[in-house]
Design an enzyme around this catalytic site. Structure first.
Site, PDB file in Angstrom:
ATOM      1  N   ARG A   1      24.250 -20.414 -15.986  1.00  6.66           N
ATOM      2  CA  ARG A   1      24.471 -19.602 -17.190  1.00  6.66           C
ATOM      3  C   ARG A   1      23.122 -19.601 -17.750  1.00  6.66           C
ATOM      4  O   ARG A   1      22.220 -20.559 -17.801  1.00  6.66           O
ATOM      5  CB  ARG A   1      24.512 -21.652 -17.431  1.00  6.66           C
ATOM      6  CG  ARG A   1      25.706 -21.066 -19.210  1.00  6.66           C
ATOM      7  CD  ARG A   1      25.722 -22.613 -19.830  1.00  6.66           C
ATOM      8  NE  ARG A   1      25.963 -22.524 -21.259  1.00  6.66           N
ATOM      9  CZ  ARG A   1      25.604 -23.389 -21.941  1.00  6.66           C
ATOM     10  NH1 ARG A   1      25.175 -24.854 -21.726  1.00  6.66           N
ATOM     11  NH2 ARG A   1      25.815 -22.940 -23.587  1.00  6.66           N
TER      12      ARG A   1
ATOM     13  N   HIS B   1      23.242 -18.413 -28.126  1.00  6.83           N
ATOM     14  CA  HIS B   1      22.110 -19.509 -27.834  1.00  6.83           C
ATOM     15  C   HIS B   1      21.546 -20.455 -28.783  1.00  6.83           C
ATOM     16  O   HIS B   1      20.195 -20.092 -28.683  1.00  6.83           O
ATOM     17  CB  HIS B   1      21.844 -19.937 -26.433  1.00  6.83           C
ATOM     18  CG  HIS B   1      22.359 -20.957 -26.345  1.00  6.83           C
ATOM     19  ND1 HIS B   1      21.958 -21.916 -24.671  1.00  6.83           N
ATOM     20  CD2 HIS B   1      21.187 -22.574 -26.930  1.00  6.83           C
ATOM     21  CE1 HIS B   1      21.820 -23.582 -24.562  1.00  6.83           C
ATOM     22  NE2 HIS B   1      21.525 -23.390 -25.948  1.00  6.83           N
TER      23      HIS B   1
ATOM     24  N   GLU C   1      26.896 -25.134 -28.459  1.00  6.40           N
ATOM     25  CA  GLU C   1      27.260 -26.138 -29.001  1.00  6.40           C
ATOM     26  C   GLU C   1      27.228 -26.014 -31.190  1.00  6.40           C
ATOM     27  O   GLU C   1      25.626 -26.015 -31.468  1.00  6.40           O
ATOM     28  CB  GLU C   1      25.914 -27.016 -29.431  1.00  6.40           C
ATOM     29  CG  GLU C   1      25.456 -27.492 -27.827  1.00  6.40           C
ATOM     30  CD  GLU C   1      24.233 -28.617 -27.184  1.00  6.40           C
ATOM     31  OE1 GLU C   1      23.546 -28.182 -28.049  1.00  6.40           O
ATOM     32  OE2 GLU C   1      24.434 -28.761 -26.778  1.00  6.40           O
TER      33      GLU C   1
ATOM     34  N   ASN D   1      28.990 -29.984 -22.516  1.00  4.37           N
ATOM     35  CA  ASN D   1      27.740 -30.346 -23.157  1.00  4.37           C
ATOM     36  C   ASN D   1      27.218 -31.782 -23.229  1.00  4.37           C
ATOM     37  O   ASN D   1      27.893 -31.986 -24.591  1.00  4.37           O
ATOM     38  CB  ASN D   1      26.591 -29.636 -23.804  1.00  4.37           C
ATOM     39  CG  ASN D   1      26.390 -27.327 -24.000  1.00  4.37           C
ATOM     40  OD1 ASN D   1      26.764 -28.056 -21.957  1.00  4.37           O
ATOM     41  ND2 ASN D   1      25.984 -27.368 -24.940  1.00  4.37           N
TER      42      ASN D   1
ATOM     43  N   TYR E   1      24.947 -35.654 -23.013  1.00  4.42           N
ATOM     44  CA  TYR E   1      23.348 -36.012 -22.222  1.00  4.42           C
ATOM     45  C   TYR E   1      23.943 -38.016 -22.235  1.00  4.42           C
ATOM     46  O   TYR E   1      23.025 -38.689 -21.059  1.00  4.42           O
ATOM     47  CB  TYR E   1      22.225 -35.390 -23.190  1.00  4.42           C
ATOM     48  CG  TYR E   1      22.293 -34.305 -22.691  1.00  4.42           C
ATOM     49  CD1 TYR E   1      21.359 -33.729 -21.964  1.00  4.42           C
ATOM     50  CD2 TYR E   1      22.719 -32.460 -23.983  1.00  4.42           C
ATOM     51  CE1 TYR E   1      21.245 -32.372 -21.617  1.00  4.42           C
ATOM     52  CE2 TYR E   1      22.893 -31.194 -23.791  1.00  4.42           C
ATOM     53  CZ  TYR E   1      21.394 -31.153 -22.263  1.00  4.42           C
ATOM     54  OH  TYR E   1      22.119 -29.991 -21.781  1.00  4.42           O
TER      55      TYR E   1
ATOM     56  N   GLU F   1      26.452 -28.427 -19.519  1.00  5.12           N
ATOM     57  CA  GLU F   1      25.162 -28.712 -19.902  1.00  5.12           C
ATOM     58  C   GLU F   1      25.202 -30.773 -19.035  1.00  5.12           C
ATOM     59  O   GLU F   1      25.977 -31.111 -20.076  1.00  5.12           O
ATOM     60  CB  GLU F   1      24.670 -28.453 -21.400  1.00  5.12           C
ATOM     61  CG  GLU F   1      23.926 -27.685 -21.377  1.00  5.12           C
ATOM     62  CD  GLU F   1      23.077 -27.327 -22.247  1.00  5.12           C
ATOM     63  OE1 GLU F   1      22.384 -28.126 -23.431  1.00  5.12           O
ATOM     64  OE2 GLU F   1      23.536 -26.106 -23.068  1.00  5.12           O
TER      65      GLU F   1
END
Length: 1908
Positions: free
Chosen positions: A1432, A1477, A1522, A1664, A1666, A1731
């Site tokens: 990606r 992005h 995002e 995404n 985290y 992500e």
């Protein structure tokens, strides 16, 4: 004679008869030595209706089932004094063919069951083998009694009967009618017949007694008294144990009875005689000659040995009523008294005087009595819409504003989230039973099975499991008023279909919970539902129809109850073994005028219309009582013009199904009414229809409710009435399922003395009913556990034993005084306080330690602890450890006398030094004192309550020396003080809590201070005397002693700094002198115990030493390590070294103080010396090592000044805080958990591996922290885990952990400013109420789990993803490409942002970044090494369109991406392209950027270009990455480009709005123009954290967590996947906007067309993720911005590992949870993780174990979501391929799998260790099970693990400055990787060659299409 007089006469005659029989039986026993007089009844009879219409009565022969009411009949007979019951067997039914080998088994079983029923109720069977007549079926085969064949058949029959029934019966009659034998076709006395019979009886007699040799067994033969002439022949020919005689009695000739008896006497019959049957002739009901005749005959002085009498005819004259029926064979004669139950009970009690009535009974309840408290779902649960719960009628009622002050039960007590909290209270109460109700709508939201909720049952599972684990029996009520609103919409309880719905609901509950729930109430107070819900309309559903609806509701509830009972009985009872009953509410009713029969009748009707309405059908006969039916019919007749009531009718089948459907009768009772007869007229309602009127006596004590008056005597009377009216036959027990009273919501709500008096009186009345009246009551339930939502009264009335503060969002619960009272009642099982218990403590095992250890060196050998731990990485230090302690681990809590007891001058206590000190103004903040403190001296039960709730194994407390010896010496002994501690110790042992007693915790008697206190050596002997007394007085129960607590604190703070009493400031001398005496005093006390008490008491003695952990400022500098070691020796070693090593101080102290003294010009050291004898006495004087620990300090070596003389300067070091750890409420006491593990290891190394008890550990919070003490939870969670690490990983012998402290208390110099308690104490309230905090619940769980067993979330799963799973890694253009001005690239907003001062850390920028623009081949080589299937990356919009528009296309920029895509495809790696992005062309930003909607078209044009140019080769697209960060971080916080922050309330939402529309346009463009040809997929990537509540027990925090997620992921996902913004976002932002005076919402609105165009614009969910956060509510007032709208703050759990980014904590469990959220919220779309990864900071270390850990844990959670939760996971992308420019943090945060050396212009890439891990997971496509052995996929490339640390011998390797060793490793690794790459290239070439032979085309998206 009046009927009532007849009834009374029969009652009195019956009593008289029983009395005489008793006398006769007693007289018989005097002669025979046994009480064996038989009172016989029976047999069972059945009525048959012949076809002619005639009714025939026959003896029950088991040709049909045993009647349902038989057990009730037997119970009734037993209660009347009957001892035996006739059971005539049926020869014809048992053996139809006459052959024992061919029985009717059903008949055999029937008779066996009947015999067992008799024995179970205490009746003995009198079994009759046969009467006389030969059954026709047998006569036709074998002939009559003259036939030997028939005689033989009968003998076989007798043997068969003995075999089948002999074990169940001791008394038999072979033939009950000899006279009938020869009348049966034979002339009287026919020789052959009589001879056969006599011989037959003889044979049977012998067989019987051979088979049953017991002396108690008897067998007889029967004849008429008129046939007495045959007796001599009978006596001579056949044996018999007694004679069964049939006597005739004629009331017109009373003399024949005596004549028949005398005829037996004249024949000199010495056999015992049983008057087996009495035939009565010509005796009308009004004559009672039979009774008198029988009595005279029995009392007559004759020689007859009468052993028993048949009572049936007597009962028939007095009490038997034949109940006519049209049902034929299924109905049987039933026993029934003519006595009115109400009159009977009223007559029993009405003459009582007030004194007699209120006499208190100081006795105990029967063993095994159940003590309960209760709650009801809608009153306490809250969570009104949680987990999919449906709306209930009470939800609607509250939301319609019908409750007091418009209150609702939406939150109520928040019990839905506080299961552990509620069970905590129950353990404190010490009840053994908890009754609660299930919310039907929480199980079935619509009321029907098809709507079943998954989360609702889980809540009740959790509650039930928690109860069972706490040894509390759950009692579940299926229905307590909260009907699903959906059912009410169809008529609710008036609709007959509800019966089936309730049956389904009940069956679900039985099947789901019945394995643990053994007691069920189908309904609770159904009368209230009918009366208030469907009659008066005061309750929901608010139906006002007392004519039809109320009665119909009752009808359906009764049928629903019966169906539920039958479901349980038929399907679950056998397996589950539970009981099902119903809880009925009832007042007691007394006549206003007891002299008026009509008032007595009215009181009876009152009960029939309340209790009897439900009880009579269930417990009596399956139908409403005749009183109720007649009264209603009479009213209907009187009121022909207006129908007052319509009582439904049960069918015969319904009545049969209803009758007997209860295993107990639950009784809810609160009050009494005075009732008088009235003329009710034609008004509907019970009072009018029932012609009664109720009142209260004004003298009765009132409550906060206008319907509850305290009238305790009514309970006893009601229990007697219930027992008589409803349970006289069925004999099921009574459970008191509800009793209590409300108090007002204001005032002194905790000191509820009125409730205590109410409870005390009512419980005592129940006790009287049990012990005096013989009523079978098995349970008493106090209503209720806690205050709740009381229906129409809202929260204005409080029934709870615990106060709930509804004004506090935490809804904390605080025990009231009534809770402590009730716990005492439970403890005593009633009111008998005289039962003494002798308690003995458990013996403690003494593990003898070496008496001598060599002295410590300088520095000590224990410095290895710093060598072992101080170089740990943060990851190693913080990684959480799961495991458990040993089973005998001591979990406890602590307190100390002065801090909690109060009673400072009570009952003869002397002053202590702390009493004196605190009385002096200014000594303590706010002039606080310990005069009252927690008032534990007067509130011992309250302290025990907390300890019970915690379920600790031990309690550490101290003795107040001055409470026992007021002046410090034995001569002043204060017995009151001794008694207090005796009660405390016994109270602890009663609950299996080990007392851990500290003899001295700083509160020295003031009189001893005058002597010089611890500076005076005399104190050694004085303290020994005190200790000796304590050992002698308490040592039989106390087995764990500590002489001193923290002697270091005593010596230094008390005599050095002078901060605490006795406030001596002599820092250079006094501390050493005092410590010297303390050590010697300790040793002397130890030897006293060892010499005098250890052998008999088997206890342990030690001393509790305090110690911080000391960490050197630099572990690599020996001098700093020595300083740290010295600090340890000066604090812990000061006392531990003499006691645990060699009897002397450590050399480090002696050396330091000696040298300092000499430098100060002193002739000798200031440190006192021990003599050799003292050393010998001191060493080894501790049976275990007790340590108190709170924090860690950092020290460095200094050369301290010589003056003034001071312990502090003697150490030559300085201390600072460990600044990376959280602060606490006490300065210089940070929470540094890792220090505990190191301290424990140091003790192990330094003191010979002793057994260690952590005797104090805890944290202070501000006093305002009343409940939600999350900081304390984190403290315990981390500190206890460090202890667990020491135990499990390091082998430290940790035996116990004591949390500080039980409750908030007087915290010495801090007074009440801070609190250490697990329980909050309100020191402003004279009751000193104790409220459990969040930490108390947490600590209980730790104790229960014995540590931290691995949770399911943390357990790895083994398995694989789908075969075509996407494995990828990712980058973004600005972060890696560089070439910021190369080949015509335009400026981006990040170019401008990074070149703006102070925007990017370290002034880093992306001008070069990783130079990927020029390193395509190197980047692809890394990807090949990783073995990813996809890559990606993002397109730089300004690189291809420098001004953002298609006016100028930069072909050079496009060529870069062509080269990259081609290289990827050549490597068999699919490109996954992100169009945007974050690097917007600056030219577009200059015209408004994403705020300007014209950008939508420009973005569409840009997308069109990329689809057309790259689309033939790219099959995976992402429109925008995002959007949250673009909108909020870039345009709200301004922390990212374009850096706008001045319109945070509007701009983020505007930008987000535009982004969504731009995404939709790009998606539709691809869908409409390119998809068919290019066959790719396209979506948007949305990022989000997962959020958990900071406090999981708090609805506010749960709601905050929900808002965090909805405002994060939902902001963009909801419009795309569901259409439009979520209702939550729209509602909150609109309401806040309007409240701020704006005219509309700050959140833009989509048009219907836009909603339609945006919804569904996805082919997968790009996600995404985290990290996870913990959320809590924050009120920003009227501020208008995103965070204020979200209304939440977030923190991280301290146990979560850190990363290089402050916002990113390692919390894998959140990954699985948010994936499940996506599945549930958005319809389980295909998900590609686009992500996921973690960062690092600081020194370069290629062995990135933290990242490997992260990927392993997170991907495993992904696998769980895929395999276990069926989340549609299609791919995973690791962020990031290589270290790059991490936006505003520059290059300081590194996420890469590959390290990029920015110090080398070539920017070389080097694999980190995580490459190996990730490539292995890819190669294995998941996690192969290691139990199956090594998997071939695990053979991976060598890993690079060395950290390139710069050194003097550094060499340049690939542009990096590395050590020689690291360069060698790097070279070897690189060489190995090149070999693997070469092999891979060869294999790939071979594969491609083979593939080209099959097709010349490149792989297309076929595999992708199969996935999507």
């Amino acid at each position: 004679m009046s009927p009532s007089f007849q009834v009374r006469m029969k009652h009195l005659l019956g009593i008289a008869f029983m009395f005489v029989f008793c006398l006769y039986g007693c007289r018989t026993s005097e002669v025979t030595g046994k009480e064996d007089f038989m009172l016989v009844a029976g047999p069972l009879e059945k009525q048959l209706v012949r076809s002619s219409g005639n009714t025939v009565t026959e003896t029950f022969d088991c040709s049909h089932p045993i009647p349902a009411g038989s057990e009730q009949i037997f119970e009734n007979l037993k209660n009347r004094g009957v001892t035996h019951f006739k059971v005539p067997l049926s020869w014809a039914q048992l053996l139809p063919t006459g052959l024992p080998s061919q029985p009717q088994q059903a008949v055999v079983t029937c008779f066996q069951t009947l015999l067992r029923q008799l024995r179970e109720v205490g009746l003995l069977p009198l079994v009759v083998l046969h009467g006389s007549t030969v059954p026709e079926t047998l006569r036709s085969k074998y002939g009559g009694w003259e036939s030997q064949r028939l005689v033989q058949m009968f003998q076989w029959y007798a043997e068969f009967s003995f075999k089948e029934f002999g074990a169940l019966a001791d008394t038999w009659v072979t033939l009950s009618d000899l006279d009938g034998v020869w009348r049966d076709g034979q002339p009287a006395g026919a020789p052959s017949c009589l001879q056969n019979i006599l011989q037959l009886n003889k044979n049977i007699y012998q067989i019987y007694h051979q088979q049953f040799p017991d002396k108690e067994r008897r067998l007889s033969i029967g004849l008429k008294a008129s046939d007495a002439a045959i007796l001599p022949q009978l006596k001579g020919s056949t044996p018999t144990d007694f004679l069964s005689v049939h006597i005739e009695y004629n009331c017109t000739s009373t003399s024949n009875f005596a004549k028949e008896l005398s005829s037996l006497q004249m024949l000199n019959v010495d056999l015992p005689i049983l008057i087996f049957e009495v035939t009565v002739h010509n005796c009308p009901d009004s004559q009672y000659q039979l009774l008198g005749t029988v009595l005279r005959a029995l009392m007559n002085k004759n020689n007859l040995n009468i052993m028993g009498y048949n009572m049936m005819d007597l009962f028939g004259k007095v009490d038997i009523e034949d109940v006519p029926t049209s049902l034929g064979i299924s109905d049987y004669k039933r026993m029934k008294t003519f006595t009115n139950s109400y009159q009977s009970v009223w007559q029993k009690f009405w003459a009582q005087t007030t004194t007699e009535r209120d006499l208190f009974l100081n006795e105990s309840f029967p063993p095994g009595f159940q003590w309960a408290t209760s709650s009801e779902s809608f009153k306490v649960e809250g969570g009104w819409s949680e987990g999919g719960k449906g709306e209930t009628i009470w939800d609607r009622f509250g939301r319609d504003g019908l409750a007091n002050a418009n209150q609702t039960a939406d939150l109520s007590c928040d019990s839905y989230n506080k299961v552990d909290y509620d069970v905590y209270l129950l353990r404190g109460l010490h009840v053994n039973t908890f009754q609660f109700s299930i919310s039907w709508a929480r199980i079935f939201p619509s009321g029907h099975r098809g709507s079943q909720s998954e989360k609702g049952p889980f809540y009740y599972d959790k509650l039930i499991n928690a109860l069972v684990e706490s040894d509390i029996q759950p009692v579940v009520t299926l229905y307590h008023w909260d009907l699903p609103q959906t059912l009410q919409d169809y008529g609710g309880w008036t609709n007959t279909s509800i019966v089936e719905a309730f049956k389904d609901y009940a069956e679900f509950c039985f099947s789901r919970f019945g394995d643990r729930v053994k007691t069920w109430n189908t309904f609770s107070s159904p009368w209230v539902v009918s009366h208030a819900g469907y009659g008066t309309g005061e309750h929901p559903p608010g139906v006002k129809d007392y004519v039809v609806a109320s009665y119909q509701a009752t009808h359906n509830m009764i049928k629903s109850h019966a169906e539920a009972w039958h479901i349980y009985n038929d399907k679950y009872r056998k397996a589950q073994g539970g009981k099902v009953g119903i809880a009925l509410n009832s007042d007691w009713a007394e006549p206003v005028d007891p002299s008026k029969a009509e008032d007595i009748g009215a009181a009876d009707r009152y009960l029939q219309f309340m209790l009897g309405w439900f009880a009579h059908p269930i417990f009596v006969n399956g139908d409403y009582s005749s009183t109720l039916k007649i009264q209603i019919e009479q009213k209907r007749y009187e009121c022909s013009l207006s129908e007052p009531a319509r009582l439904p009718v049960f069918t015969a089948e319904e009545s049969q199904r209803i009758h007997g459907t209860a295993d107990f009768l639950g009784l809810n009772h609160y009050t009494t009414r005075l009732v008088n007869n009235s003329v009710g007229g034609c008004t509907p309602g019970p009072s009018a229809v029932g012609n009664f009127h109720s009142h209260v006596d004004p003298s009765w004590s009132s409550t906060a409710s206008d319907w509850i008056y305290s009238t305790p005597w009514g309970l006893r009377r009601l229990l007697n009435y219930v027992s008589t009216e409803y349970l006289n036959v069925s004999k099921v027990p009574i459970h008191i399922t509800g009793n209590g009273m409300p108090t007002q919501h204001s005032g002194d709500t905790l000191n509820d003395t009125d409730r205590i008096e109410y409870m005390k009186s009512y419980i005592n009345e129940a006790l009287k009913a049990i012990l005096i009246d013989g009523v079978d009551v098995r349970r008493f339930t106090v209503q209720s556990l806690m205050d709740g939502f009381e229906g129409p009264q809202g929260y204005s009335q409080r029934f709870g034993l615990h106060k709930v503060n509804f004004q506090d969002a935490d809804t904390p619960r605080t025990p009231k005084q009534s809770a402590y009272f009730y716990s005492q009642v439970v403890k005593q099982n009633g009111f008998d306080t005289h039962k003494g218990h002798v308690f003995k403590g458990s013996k403690m095992q003494l593990n003898r330690r070496p008496k001598y250890l060599s002295p410590s060196e300088v520095p000590s050998k224990s410095k290895v602890i710093w060598e072992k731990f101080s170089n740990q990485s943060e990851f190693q230090r913080k990684e959480y450890h799961y495991g458990t302690f040993l089973q005998d681990f001591f979990w406890g809590v602590s307190s100390s006398a002065y801090q909690i007891e109060g009673g400072w001058n009570a009952d003869g206590k002397g002053l202590s030094v702390w009493d004196t000190f605190t009385q002096k103004p200014g000594s303590i903040p706010a002039n606080a004192t310990g005069n009252v403190a927690c008032d534990s001296y007067n509130r011992l039960e309250e302290d025990l309550y907390m300890l019970r709730a915690l379920r600790v194994k031990s309690y550490k407390f101290s003795l107040s020396w001055s409470r026992i010896f007021p002046d410090g010496r034995l001569t002043s002994l204060n017995q009151n003080g001794v008694d207090y501690y005796n009660i405390l110790i016994d109270g602890l042992l009663a609950y299996n809590i080990t007392p851990m007693v500290t003899l001295y915790h700083w509160d020295l008697p003031q009189t001893l201070q005058v002597l010089g206190s611890w500076e005076n050596v005399e104190m050694i002997n004085i303290f020994n005397d005190f200790s000796d007394f304590c050992f002698a007085t308490f040592g039989d129960r106390v087995k764990f002693w500590m002489t001193f607590n923290q002697p270091h604190t005593i010596a230094w703070l008390g005599y050095g700094l002078g901060q605490i009493p006795p406030n001596v400031k002599n820092p250079g001398i006094a501390p050493y002198r005092v410590a010297h005496n303390l050590i010697k005093a300790h040793a002397k006390v130890y030897h006293t115990y060892d010499d005098k008490y250890r052998k008999s008491q088997s206890g342990l003695v030690s001393i509790a030493l305090n110690a911080d952990w000391i960490e050197p400022t630099d572990v690599n500098v020996p001098r700093e390590v020595e300083a740290a070691d010295r600090a340890m020796q000066f604090q812990l070693g000061w006392f531990a070294h003499p006691i645990f090593k060699n009897g002397d101080y450590p050399d480090a102290m002696k050396w330091q103080i000696g040298n300092k003294s000499e430098l100060q010009g002193l002739s000798e050291t200031r440190l006192p010396l021990f003599s050799d004898e003292e050393k010998t006495s001191i060493k080894g004087t501790a049976d275990m090592f007790c340590v108190n620990h709170y924090t860690t300090k950092i020290v460095r070596h200094v050369t301290a000044r010589l003056g003034p003389q001071s312990y502090e300067y003697d150490r030559d070091l300085s201390e600072t805080e460990e600044t990376d750890s959280p602060t606490t409420a006490i300065s210089n006491q940070r929470a540094v958990a890792w220090g505990l593990r190191r301290l424990l290891n140091w003790i192990k190394e330094e003191y010979g591996d002793p057994e260690i008890y952590i005797t104090e550990n805890g944290v202070a919070t501000e006093s305002k922290t009343s409940w939600d003490d999350s900081a304390r939870v984190f403290y315990f969670k981390t500190y206890i885990d460090e202890a667990l690490k020491a135990h499990d990983l390091d082998g430290v012998k940790i035996k116990g952990y004591i949390a500080t402290s039980l409750m908030d208390s007087f915290e010495w110099l801090n007074g009440y400013k801070v609190g250490f308690g697990l329980h909050h104490v309100d020191f402003t309230n004279p009751n000193r109420p104790r409220t459990p905090k969040y930490s108390a619940l947490f600590y209980f769980q730790v104790i229960k789990d014995n540590g931290f067993p691995t949770p399911d979330d943390e357990k790895p799963i083994y398995g694989h993803f789908q075969k075509n799973f996407i494995w990828s890694t990712a980058t973004a253009s600005y972060q890696i490409e560089g070439g910021w001005r190369a080949d015509g690239k335009g400026l981006s907003i990040w170019d401008k942002f990074a070149h703006t001062p102070l925007r990017v850390s370290n002034d880093d920028n992306g001008d070069i970044a990783c130079n990927s623009y020029n390193k395509v081949e190197e980047d692809v080589a890394m990807l090949k090494q990783l073995r990813v299937t996809h890559y990606r990356f993002s397109i730089s919009w300004p690189r291809v369109l420098p001004d953002g528009t298609t006016k100028h296309i930069n072909e050079a920029g496009l060529n870069y991406y062509h080269r990259l895509v081609d290289a990827l495809l050549d490597a068999n790696i699919q490109p996954h392209v992100t169009l945007y992005h974050w690097d917007l062309p600056q030219a577009l930003q200059d015209i408004g950027g994403w705020e300007n909607e014209t950008i939508i078209v420009k973005y569409r044009d840009y997308a069109d270009l990329m689809f057309s140019r790259l689309g033939p080769k790219v099959k995976f697209w992402i429109t925008i990455n995002e959007p949250y960060n673009i909108a909020n971080v870039g345009h709200g916080y301004g922390a990212a480009a374009p850096g706008i922050s001045f319109r945070p309330g509007t701009l983020p939402y505007i930008v987000g709005h535009t982004l969504l529309k731009a995404h939709a346009e790009a998606w539709h463009l691809y869908d409409e123009k390119y998809r068919a040809k290019q066959r790719g997929i396209i979506s948007i990537t949305i990022n989000s954290d997962w959020s958990e509540p900071r406090n999981p027990y708090k609805q506010e925090d749960i709601d905050a967590a929900r808002r965090v997620v909805q405002f994060y992921i939902g902001w963009f996902a909801h419009p795309v996947f569901n259409g439009d913004y979520s209702n939550m976002m729209k509602t909150i932002i609109r309401e806040r906007s309007l409240a701020a005076g704006l005219i509309k919402s700050r959140l833009p609105e989509f048009t219907p067309e836009e909603i339609k165009r945006i919804k569904g614009t996805y082919d997968y969910f790009g996600f995404n993720h985290y990290t996870t956060v913990l959320a809590f509510p924050v009120n920003y007032g009227n501020l208008q911005h995103y965070d204020a709208d979200r209304g939440a703050g977030t923190i991280a759990d301290r146990t979560w590992l850190d990363s290089g980014s402050s916002w990113l904590k390692v919390s894998p469990l959140g990954f699985r949870r948010i994936l499940n959220f996506i599945k549930e919220e958005y319809g389980n779309p295909p998900i590609i993780i686009t992500e996921n990864g973690m960062s690092e900071r600081g020194p370069i270390n290629l062995n990135d174990i933290h990242r490997s850990y992260y990927y392993e844990k997170y991907i495993n959670q992904l696998l769980k979501a895929y395999l276990l939760d069926n989340v549609d996971i299609r791919g995973y992308t690791a962020w990031s391929l290589m270290d790059n420019l991490e936006w505003a943090t520059g290059f300081s945060e590194r996420f890469g799998l590959f390290y990029v050396n920015h110090s080398d212009p070539e920017l070389p890439r080097v694999a980190k260790a995580s490459v190996t891990l990730y490539s292995t997971i890819i190669n294995c496509n998941g996690f192969p099970d290691p139990a199956l052995g090594p998997h071939e996929c695990s053979s991976t490339v060598p890993e690079a693990t060395s950290a390139p640390v710069l050194s003097d011998n550094a060499v340049n390797f690939l542009g990096m400055n590395l050590s020689i060793n690291d360069a060698e490793i790097g070279l070897t690794t690189t060489f190995a990787l090149l070999i693997v790459a070469a092999v891979g290239a060869i294999c790939a070439s071979s594969f491609l060659y083979k593939a080209k032979k099959k097709t010349m085309e490149k792989p297309d998206i076929g595999s992708m299409e199969s996935m999507f």
